[in-house]
Design a protein around this motif. Structure first.
Motif, PDB file in Angstrom:
ATOM      1  N   GLN A   1       0.986  -3.351  -1.665  1.00 50.27           N
ATOM      2  CA  GLN A   1       0.829  -2.207  -2.741  1.00 50.27           C
ATOM      3  C   GLN A   1       1.328  -2.772  -4.139  1.00 50.27           C
ATOM      4  N   PHE A   2       2.490  -3.445  -3.866  1.00 52.63           N
ATOM      5  CA  PHE A   2       3.163  -3.927  -5.233  1.00 52.63           C
ATOM      6  C   PHE A   2       2.341  -5.226  -5.586  1.00 52.63           C
ATOM      7  N   GLN A   3       1.708  -6.130  -4.848  1.00 49.53           N
ATOM      8  CA  GLN A   3       0.975  -7.185  -5.216  1.00 49.53           C
ATOM      9  C   GLN A   3      -0.223  -6.809  -5.785  1.00 49.53           C
ATOM     10  N   THR A   4      -0.989  -5.986  -5.342  1.00 50.85           N
ATOM     11  CA  THR A   4      -2.176  -5.444  -5.892  1.00 50.85           C
ATOM     12  C   THR A   4      -2.138  -4.699  -7.263  1.00 50.85           C
ATOM     13  N   SER A   5      -0.993  -4.323  -7.468  1.00 48.58           N
ATOM     14  CA  SER A   5      -0.680  -3.338  -8.544  1.00 48.58           C
ATOM     15  C   SER A   5       0.179  -4.078  -9.493  1.00 48.58           C
ATOM     16  N   PHE A   6       0.242  -5.294  -9.482  1.00 41.81           N
ATOM     17  CA  PHE A   6       0.877  -6.624 -10.223  1.00 41.81           C
ATOM     18  C   PHE A   6       2.574  -5.877 -10.407  1.00 41.81           C
ATOM     19  N   ARG A   7       3.111  -5.130  -9.652  1.00 39.82           N
ATOM     20  CA  ARG A   7       4.538  -5.200  -9.788  1.00 39.82           C
ATOM     21  C   ARG A   7       5.246  -6.186  -9.210  1.00 39.82           C
ATOM     22  N   TYR A   8       5.392  -7.318  -9.739  1.00 34.06           N
ATOM     23  CA  TYR A   8       5.925  -8.669  -9.232  1.00 34.06           C
ATOM     24  C   TYR A   8       7.213  -8.624  -8.918  1.00 34.06           C
ATOM     25  N   PRO A   9       8.320  -8.008  -9.720  1.00 34.81           N
ATOM     26  CA  PRO A   9       9.677  -7.962  -9.317  1.00 34.81           C
ATOM     27  C   PRO A   9       9.721  -7.257  -8.051  1.00 34.81           C
ATOM     28  N   GLU A  10       9.042  -6.049  -7.633  1.00 37.18           N
ATOM     29  CA  GLU A  10       9.215  -5.454  -6.539  1.00 37.18           C
ATOM     30  C   GLU A  10       8.557  -6.234  -5.322  1.00 37.18           C
ATOM     31  N   MET A  11       7.440  -6.932  -5.711  1.00 38.88           N
ATOM     32  CA  MET A  11       7.070  -7.573  -4.574  1.00 38.88           C
ATOM     33  C   MET A  11       7.844  -8.948  -3.916  1.00 38.88           C
ATOM     34  N   TRP A  12       8.195  -9.533  -5.110  1.00 43.83           N
ATOM     35  CA  TRP A  12       9.290 -10.688  -4.661  1.00 43.83           C
ATOM     36  C   TRP A  12      10.578 -10.069  -4.067  1.00 43.83           C
ATOM     37  N   SER A  13      10.938  -8.810  -4.283  1.00 37.72           N
ATOM     38  CA  SER A  13      12.060  -8.148  -4.016  1.00 37.72           C
ATOM     39  C   SER A  13      11.687  -7.623  -2.262  1.00 37.72           C
ATOM     40  N   GLY A  14      10.560  -7.638  -1.876  1.00 35.37           N
ATOM     41  CA  GLY A  14       9.966  -7.239  -0.697  1.00 35.37           C
ATOM     42  C   GLY A  14      10.083  -8.566   0.218  1.00 35.37           C
ATOM     43  N   VAL A  15       9.779  -9.814  -0.507  1.00 39.49           N
ATOM     44  CA  VAL A  15       9.549 -10.979   0.103  1.00 39.49           C
ATOM     45  C   VAL A  15      11.097 -11.150   0.523  1.00 39.49           C
ATOM     46  N   LEU A  16      12.238 -11.013  -0.243  1.00 40.73           N
ATOM     47  CA  LEU A  16      13.472 -11.277  -0.140  1.00 40.73           C
ATOM     48  C   LEU A  16      13.893 -10.136   0.995  1.00 40.73           C
ATOM     49  N   LEU A  17      13.748  -8.923   1.157  1.00 37.21           N
ATOM     50  CA  LEU A  17      13.898  -8.059   2.080  1.00 37.21           C
ATOM     51  C   LEU A  17      13.418  -8.526   3.409  1.00 37.21           C
ATOM     52  N   LEU A  18      12.108  -9.227   3.486  1.00 33.53           N
ATOM     53  CA  LEU A  18      11.647  -9.627   4.976  1.00 33.53           C
ATOM     54  C   LEU A  18      12.424 -10.841   5.333  1.00 33.53           C
ATOM     55  N   GLY A  19      13.029 -11.709   4.240  1.00 28.71           N
ATOM     56  CA  GLY A  19      13.687 -12.766   4.599  1.00 28.71           C
ATOM     57  C   GLY A  19      15.058 -12.254   5.270  1.00 28.71           C
ATOM     58  N   LEU A  20      15.689 -11.407   4.462  1.00 30.15           N
ATOM     59  CA  LEU A  20      16.869 -10.774   5.073  1.00 30.15           C
ATOM     60  C   LEU A  20      16.863 -10.248   6.507  1.00 30.15           C
ATOM     61  N   LEU A  21      15.867  -9.502   6.637  1.00 28.14           N
ATOM     62  CA  LEU A  21      15.558  -8.903   8.144  1.00 28.14           C
ATOM     63  C   LEU A  21      15.444 -10.086   8.801  1.00 28.14           C
ATOM     64  N   GLY A  22      14.489 -11.217   8.778  1.00 30.23           N
ATOM     65  CA  GLY A  22      14.487 -12.163   9.701  1.00 30.23           C
ATOM     66  C   GLY A  22      15.681 -12.585   9.901  1.00 30.23           C
ATOM     67  N   VAL A  23      16.671 -13.061   9.019  1.00 27.71           N
ATOM     68  CA  VAL A  23      17.655 -13.615   9.324  1.00 27.71           C
ATOM     69  C   VAL A  23      18.896 -12.807  10.057  1.00 27.71           C
ATOM     70  N   ALA A  24      18.692 -11.591   9.852  1.00 27.10           N
ATOM     71  CA  ALA A  24      19.526 -10.246  10.558  1.00 27.10           C
ATOM     72  C   ALA A  24      19.167 -10.268  11.900  1.00 27.10           C
TER      73      ALA A  24
END
Lengths: 263, 259, 262
Positions: A214-237
């Motif tokens: 949703q963030f990506q299609t609505s051009f909310r890029y900081p939120e989109m990147w924060s989602g990528v970051l969250l997925l990364g953190l979850l993967g590591v955890a």
């Protein structure tokens, strides 16, 4: 473990934290003045992270995703180990089913998503089925391998001491297959996270993948990147969690391997 | 001989039986045949498609994306793996970063790939390379670290140069690990190629599956999914063969390293 | 009591027929200690596996404690040669010893008691919580012996249990087996390829021929009950018995021409 003297301990900490710290600092300053639409400053992404994921979305999106992953993964472990023990038990059944299982395993799980959509409804159950359809194969096939490779002398020992039935299953078969089962479970976890995300894409069910799209299609890029970051953190955890489980379940195996290497 | 052929026949029987089961289930009305068409219908659609061009160009495109992605990932991982692995300080300094970056799920990059590249092959390549790179890198690092200390001391005492050490010591030790890494990376790369074609873009089997299922062509969707499975089996067999060839001289064929 | 009657074993696989055991008949009475020696490849392990019910004989019968063996009999314990592989690497020493007792349904307190006693008897009271792979080879074989002892068998089979340990450990383990046997009053069949070991340990030595195996000689060992590594092994009687068995085995390995004809 011998206690490290202060200097060496400090060196180790520096080695562990050094490069990540440098990378974060470089990212911070390199992006600080960015007015690029997509590549936003790290500070902005961190603010978005706090506001997006530590608010109501934690309950609305993060937890549902994780709960589906947990349920799908648990079901895959039970199914994979159960069927794997059955198939591994009999040489005939193994020869009969191995090519079928190899074929099913080789299908990239995301390709099944349109097919699963035909059967399961639109809600949670469909996403869970997708996760199971991808996670079950590595566990199943590795369990078959592990059960097949039970040591002959140990099997004879069990026979001559009349260790049978459930005790034999638990103490001989499952334990000796456990290193292989854990290898399969590790592969399955990586696949499970992938499927957790993409099972939510182009859908209507709340979740991490859904929100990031949703963030990506609505051009909310900081939120989109924060989602990528969250997925990364979850993967590591989750990888850390798995490692804990691994050292708890396979402590004997790592010790055995270490002692074999010394000899 | 009779004994060694038995599993083969059983395996064929298993496949035929599985096909027959999927034929009967919809025919007997256990499952609606609009959702699960009988095997014969799927196979006849597949046969029809096999005679036409689009299926083969889809297969060709998927293989192309997969091969490019795998080649990029493997090249990068081998170079970085050998450099990092043979310098003690680099190994120690990068360990934590690698441990952190590796478990980041490649699909986390799907939105980023869409924003950066749009729905084209390059976006798909991004996640393919990312996923395959780590599989390979970790195996190469383990392989380089596994060089026998006695052999290393021998090499030093005979005053072998840096290049000779890499050629005669590091490379042969790391090769079994690298070949295993190649097989694992190839499997992961294929999964992500199809994933990318489904959810990012670019021509290939994933795109065809999407089109078929959106158009309600259920038997064709099944046929295409079957093709991706066959492609996976072929890739797996190919890389197992490579593994066996490359390691024929090796006394102990090594397995996967536990992470 | 252990009875072997007309035992005959042929391996038949891939169209190749190998006659491992020709004909074997012998009895070991309750509480006796018999050793089996023979040239390498003479089917000692096949014999032991048939007695243990791990391998069906082609012909003949095995009786343990008055009932015919068709599968692993109760009241019989086996100590295998490969100590490293006969212990469960995922179980601690005490759990290894207790596992057969748990399968037999003994209550927890009784299991604990038997395991503690057995481990004390083999001199491993300190090792309860260790994993087998943390122990030396000799200690691992002691754990396997403790497991057999705790099982309280009437018949104990040992298949070249000391073939893979060093000489000093081996001497210690031999004395351990003698003392365990005398304390438990168990019927013991000990298979070995080592003539010295057979003479030193047994009350009786059964000498086997090369395959297809028959009994070459059944010899009583008339050495004193109290054995001692130094004194017994330098006893002239020990030397005589050893030389005699050695000659017998040499003959089975290189049979005289007329013997081959008969």
């Amino acid at each position: 473990m011998t206690k490290l003297p202060g200097w060496q301990g400090l060196q180790r900490v520096a080695l562990v934290l050094g490069l990540p710290a440098v990378l974060v600092v470089v990212w911070w300053f390199a992006s600080a003045d960015s007015d690029h639409l997509v590549f936003r400053p790290l500070s902005e992404i961190l603010v978005a992270f706090r506001e997006t994921w530590l608010g109501p979305r934690l309950v609305e999106d993060v937890l549902p995703s994780l709960s589906r992953l947990a349920r799908g993964y648990a079901a895959s472990v039970v199914l994979g180990v159960g069927l794997g023990v059955l198939v591994g038990w009999s040489r005939t059944l193994r020869a009969l089913l191995e090519p079928v299982l190899e074929l099913l395993r080789a299908i990239p799980p995301p390709a099944l998503i349109p097919l699963i959509g035909l059967f399961a409804g639109l809600g949670d159950s469909r996403r869970i089925v997708i996760i199971i359809a991808g996670c079950v194969w590595p566990i199943l096939l590795n369990t078959v391998e592990g059960v097949r490779a039970v040591d002959e002398v140990l099997a004879d020992t069990c026979r001559s001491y009349r260790v049978r039935g459930l005790t034999r299953l638990r103490q001989l078969v499952l334990r000796s297959a456990s290193p292989q089962i854990m290898t399969g479970a590790r592969q399955a976890l990586a696949i499970g996270i992938i499927l957790m995300v993409i099972s939510e894409l182009r859908g209507t069910v709340h979740g991490i993948g859904f929100s990031v799209e949703q963030f990506q299609t609505s051009f909310r890029y900081p939120e989109m990147w924060s989602g990528v970051l969250l997925l990364g953190l979850l993967g590591v955890a989750l990888a850390l969690l798995f490692r804990l489980a691994d050292s708890w379940i396979l402590g004997w195996y790592h010790g055995l391997r270490a002692s074999n290497r010394e000899r | 001989m009779a004994l060694s052929l038995r599993p083969l026949w059983l395996g064929v029987a298993g496949l035929v039986g599985f096909g027959a089961l999927l034929e009967l289930v919809p025919r007997l009305g256990v499952v609606d045949d609009r959702f699960l068409p009988p095997t014969s219908r799927i196979l006849s659609v597949l046969a029809e498609q096999a005679g036409a061009g689009p299926l083969w160009s889809a297969v060709g495109n998927t293989v192309l994306t997969w091969a490019i992605g795998l080649a990029l990932a493997v090249a990068a991982a081998v170079v970085l793996g050998v450099v990092i692995g043979s310098v003690r300080f680099l190994r120690a300094a990068t360990a934590s970063t690698i441990e952190f970056l590796r478990p980041i799920p490649s699909v986390a990059w799907i939105p980023a790939a869409l924003v950066l590249y749009g729905p084209v092959r390059a976006g798909t390549l991004l996640i393919v390379v990312y996923a395959a790179f780590w599989q390979m890198l970790v195996q190469v690092l383990h392989g380089v670290a596994d060089v026998d200390p006695v052999a290393r001391d021998t090499a030093y005492s005979y005053r072998l140069g840096r290049w000779a050490r890499v050629r005669w010591l590091t490379w042969p030790t790391a090769l079994p690990y690298a070949v295993t890494g190649l097989r694992l990376a190839a499997t992961v790369a294929l999964i992500l190629t199809v994933t990318g074609e489904l959810f990012i873009g670019g021509p290939g089997l994933g795109a065809e599956i999407l089109r078929a299922s959106a158009g309600g062509a259920v038997p064709l969707t099944y046929a295409l999914v079957l093709v991706t499975g066959l492609l996976g089996v072929a890739a797996n067999l190919l890389f197992r063969l490579v593994e066996r060839r490359a390691l024929a001289w090796h006394p102990a064929v090594r397995g996967e390293v536990p992470a | 009591m252990l009875e072997v009657r007309g035992l005959h074993k042929v391996y038949d696989s891939h169209g190749r027929r190998v006659e491992a055991i020709g004909e074997l008949t012998f009895t070991v009475d309750d509480g006796r200690f018999a050793c089996v020696v023979g040239p390498s490849g003479c089917g000692k392990t096949t014999l032991l596996r048939c007695i243990a019910g791990l391998l069906p004989p082609t012909g003949g019968e095995v009786w343990v404690q008055g009932s015919q063996v068709t599968g692993p009999p109760s009241g019989l314990a086996v100590v295998f040669q490969e100590y490293g592989r006969s212990l469960f690497p995922w179980l601690r020493v005490r759990d290894n010893v207790e596992l057969p007792l748990r399968a037999a349904g003994l209550p927890r307190a009784r299991r604990r008691e038997l395991a503690t006693e057995a481990l004390a008897a083999v001199g491993l009271s300190d090792a309860h919580r260790a994993y087998p792979w943390q122990l030396s080879g000799g200690m691992q074989q002691r754990v396997a012996i403790a497991r057999a002892v705790a099982y309280q068998p009437q018949v104990l089979l040992m298949d070249e249990p000391f073939a893979a340990v060093d000489a000093q450990t081996r001497a210690d383990l031999e004395d351990l087996i003698r003392s365990v046997w005398r304390r438990l009053g168990v019927t013991l069949l000990f298979v070995t390829h080592d003539i010295d070991e057979a003479v030193y340990l047994g009350e009786r030595v059964i000498v086997l021929s090369a395959a297809p195996t028959r009994i070459r000689e059944d010899l009583a060992i008339d050495l004193p009950v109290e054995r001692d590594q130094l004194a017994t092994r330098s006893d002239p009687r020990f030397t005589d018995l050893r030389a005699h068995i050695y000659a017998q085995i040499q003959k089975t390995r290189h049979p005289a021409p007329q013997e081959e004809l008969s």
